[in-house]
Design a protein around this motif. Structure first.
Motif, PDB file in Angstrom:
ATOM      1  N   ASN A 130      25.338  76.096  81.163  1.00 53.16           N
ATOM      2  CA  ASN A 130      24.919  77.141  82.104  1.00 53.16           C
ATOM      3  C   ASN A 130      23.862  76.653  83.092  1.00 53.16           C
ATOM      4  N   LEU A 131      23.384  75.428  82.929  1.00 50.63           N
ATOM      5  CA  LEU A 131      22.331  74.917  83.810  1.00 50.63           C
ATOM      6  C   LEU A 131      22.864  74.435  85.158  1.00 50.63           C
ATOM      7  N   GLY A 132      24.132  74.101  85.224  1.00 51.22           N
ATOM      8  CA  GLY A 132      24.728  73.644  86.487  1.00 51.22           C
ATOM      9  C   GLY A 132      24.729  72.133  86.608  1.00 51.22           C
ATOM     10  N   TRP A 133      25.659  71.623  87.401  1.00 45.98           N
ATOM     11  CA  TRP A 133      25.845  70.175  87.548  1.00 45.98           C
ATOM     12  C   TRP A 133      24.614  69.470  88.087  1.00 45.98           C
ATOM     13  N   GLY A 134      23.931  70.052  89.036  1.00 38.56           N
ATOM     14  CA  GLY A 134      22.812  69.376  89.679  1.00 38.56           C
ATOM     15  C   GLY A 134      21.510  69.408  88.900  1.00 38.56           C
ATOM     16  N   PHE A 135      21.450  70.166  87.833  1.00 39.55           N
ATOM     17  CA  PHE A 135      20.206  70.345  87.093  1.00 39.55           C
ATOM     18  C   PHE A 135      19.592  69.025  86.630  1.00 39.55           C
ATOM     19  N   PHE A 136      20.396  68.114  86.128  1.00 37.94           N
ATOM     20  CA  PHE A 136      19.889  66.880  85.544  1.00 37.94           C
ATOM     21  C   PHE A 136      19.434  65.847  86.572  1.00 37.94           C
ATOM     22  N   LYS A 137      19.734  66.057  87.835  1.00 40.61           N
ATOM     23  CA  LYS A 137      19.342  65.102  88.883  1.00 40.61           C
ATOM     24  C   LYS A 137      17.830  64.970  89.020  1.00 40.61           C
ATOM     25  N   GLN A 138      17.080  65.932  88.574  1.00 40.92           N
ATOM     26  CA  GLN A 138      15.627  65.903  88.716  1.00 40.92           C
ATOM     27  C   GLN A 138      14.949  65.021  87.667  1.00 40.92           C
ATOM     28  N   PHE A 139      15.716  64.506  86.706  1.00 44.73           N
ATOM     29  CA  PHE A 139      15.144  63.722  85.614  1.00 44.73           C
ATOM     30  C   PHE A 139      15.528  62.242  85.720  1.00 44.73           C
ATOM     31  N   ASP A 140      14.646  61.377  85.249  1.00 44.70           N
ATOM     32  CA  ASP A 140      14.938  59.950  85.197  1.00 44.70           C
ATOM     33  C   ASP A 140      15.721  59.578  83.942  1.00 44.70           C
ATOM     34  N   LEU A 141      15.529  60.322  82.877  1.00 42.38           N
ATOM     35  CA  LEU A 141      16.179  60.055  81.593  1.00 42.38           C
ATOM     36  C   LEU A 141      16.494  61.379  80.915  1.00 42.38           C
ATOM     37  N   VAL A 142      17.691  61.488  80.373  1.00 39.56           N
ATOM     38  CA  VAL A 142      18.092  62.693  79.656  1.00 39.56           C
ATOM     39  C   VAL A 142      18.471  62.288  78.237  1.00 39.56           C
ATOM     40  N   LEU A 143      17.766  62.856  77.254  1.00 35.66           N
ATOM     41  CA  LEU A 143      18.104  62.680  75.852  1.00 35.66           C
ATOM     42  C   LEU A 143      18.797  63.958  75.404  1.00 35.66           C
ATOM     43  N   SER A 144      19.922  63.822  74.789  1.00 41.40           N
ATOM     44  CA  SER A 144      20.707  64.993  74.432  1.00 41.40           C
ATOM     45  C   SER A 144      20.959  65.056  72.933  1.00 41.40           C
ATOM     46  N   PRO A 145      20.257  65.923  72.213  1.00 42.61           N
ATOM     47  CA  PRO A 145      20.448  66.044  70.769  1.00 42.61           C
ATOM     48  C   PRO A 145      21.528  67.066  70.412  1.00 42.61           C
ATOM     49  N   VAL A 146      22.722  66.901  70.988  1.00 39.75           N
ATOM     50  CA  VAL A 146      23.794  67.870  70.734  1.00 39.75           C
ATOM     51  C   VAL A 146      24.847  67.286  69.805  1.00 39.75           C
ATOM     52  N   ASP A 147      25.501  68.156  69.049  1.00 34.97           N
ATOM     53  CA  ASP A 147      26.563  67.743  68.136  1.00 34.97           C
ATOM     54  C   ASP A 147      27.943  67.793  68.787  1.00 34.97           C
ATOM     55  N   SER A 148      28.084  68.586  69.803  1.00 33.65           N
ATOM     56  CA  SER A 148      29.385  68.829  70.425  1.00 33.65           C
ATOM     57  C   SER A 148      29.804  67.678  71.350  1.00 33.65           C
ATOM     58  N   ALA A 149      30.988  67.123  71.104  1.00 37.67           N
ATOM     59  CA  ALA A 149      31.508  66.054  71.960  1.00 37.67           C
ATOM     60  C   ALA A 149      31.761  66.575  73.377  1.00 37.67           C
ATOM     61  N   ALA A 150      32.209  67.807  73.509  1.00 34.25           N
ATOM     62  CA  ALA A 150      32.480  68.382  74.831  1.00 34.25           C
ATOM     63  C   ALA A 150      31.200  68.496  75.649  1.00 34.25           C
ATOM     64  N   VAL A 151      30.110  68.908  75.016  1.00 33.14           N
ATOM     65  CA  VAL A 151      28.841  69.028  75.726  1.00 33.14           C
ATOM     66  C   VAL A 151      28.309  67.639  76.095  1.00 33.14           C
ATOM     67  N   ARG A 152      28.474  66.662  75.213  1.00 35.67           N
ATOM     68  CA  ARG A 152      28.058  65.287  75.537  1.00 35.67           C
ATOM     69  C   ARG A 152      28.792  64.777  76.761  1.00 35.67           C
ATOM     70  N   GLN A 153      30.089  65.037  76.857  1.00 37.45           N
ATOM     71  CA  GLN A 153      30.871  64.619  78.017  1.00 37.45           C
ATOM     72  C   GLN A 153      30.377  65.316  79.277  1.00 37.45           C
ATOM     73  N   TYR A 154      30.036  66.572  79.183  1.00 37.74           N
ATOM     74  CA  TYR A 154      29.516  67.331  80.316  1.00 37.74           C
ATOM     75  C   TYR A 154      28.236  66.679  80.839  1.00 37.74           C
ATOM     76  N   ILE A 155      27.340  66.332  79.933  1.00 38.35           N
ATOM     77  CA  ILE A 155      26.076  65.704  80.313  1.00 38.35           C
ATOM     78  C   ILE A 155      26.299  64.321  80.908  1.00 38.35           C
ATOM     79  N   ASP A 156      27.227  63.562  80.320  1.00 36.59           N
ATOM     80  CA  ASP A 156      27.507  62.218  80.812  1.00 36.59           C
ATOM     81  C   ASP A 156      28.006  62.225  82.257  1.00 36.59           C
ATOM     82  N   ARG A 157      28.701  63.263  82.648  1.00 35.64           N
ATOM     83  CA  ARG A 157      29.182  63.341  84.034  1.00 35.64           C
ATOM     84  C   ARG A 157      28.009  63.484  84.975  1.00 35.64           C
TER      85      ARG A 157
END
Length: 78
Positions: free
Chosen positions: A51-78
């Motif tokens: 729900n955060l949107g595609w551009g949300f992560f652009k403001q960070f230099d590093l994103v650590l993702s403690p998620v169990d879901s493979a689908a959510v990991r793929q979303y973040i990787d994009r």
């Protein structure tokens, strides 16, 4: 919007038992800040990542993702 459960601990080397039943994002951010050898600004976000949107992560230099879901990991990787 996940919390640390006992079975997460063996796969989460930065996390200790005190983090059990607490939000993963917040606990991981705090652990990263504590264990860093230099000053670091961290931000733990306890939210539905999709729900955060595609551009949300652009403001960070590093994103650590403690998620169990493979689908959510793929979303973040994009």
């Amino acid at each position: 919007k996940d919390i640390y459960e006992y079975w997460n601990l063996p796969r989460s080397s930065m996390i200790e038992e005190a983090s059990l039943q607490r939000p993963k994002a917040i606990e991981l951010a705090e652990a990263a800040a504590r264990k860093s050898s230099f000053p670091v600004k961290v931000r733990g976000i306890h939210a539905d990542i999709c729900n955060l949107g595609w551009g949300f992560f652009k403001q960070f230099d590093l994103v650590l993702s403690p998620v169990d879901s493979a689908a959510v990991r793929q979303y973040i990787d994009r």
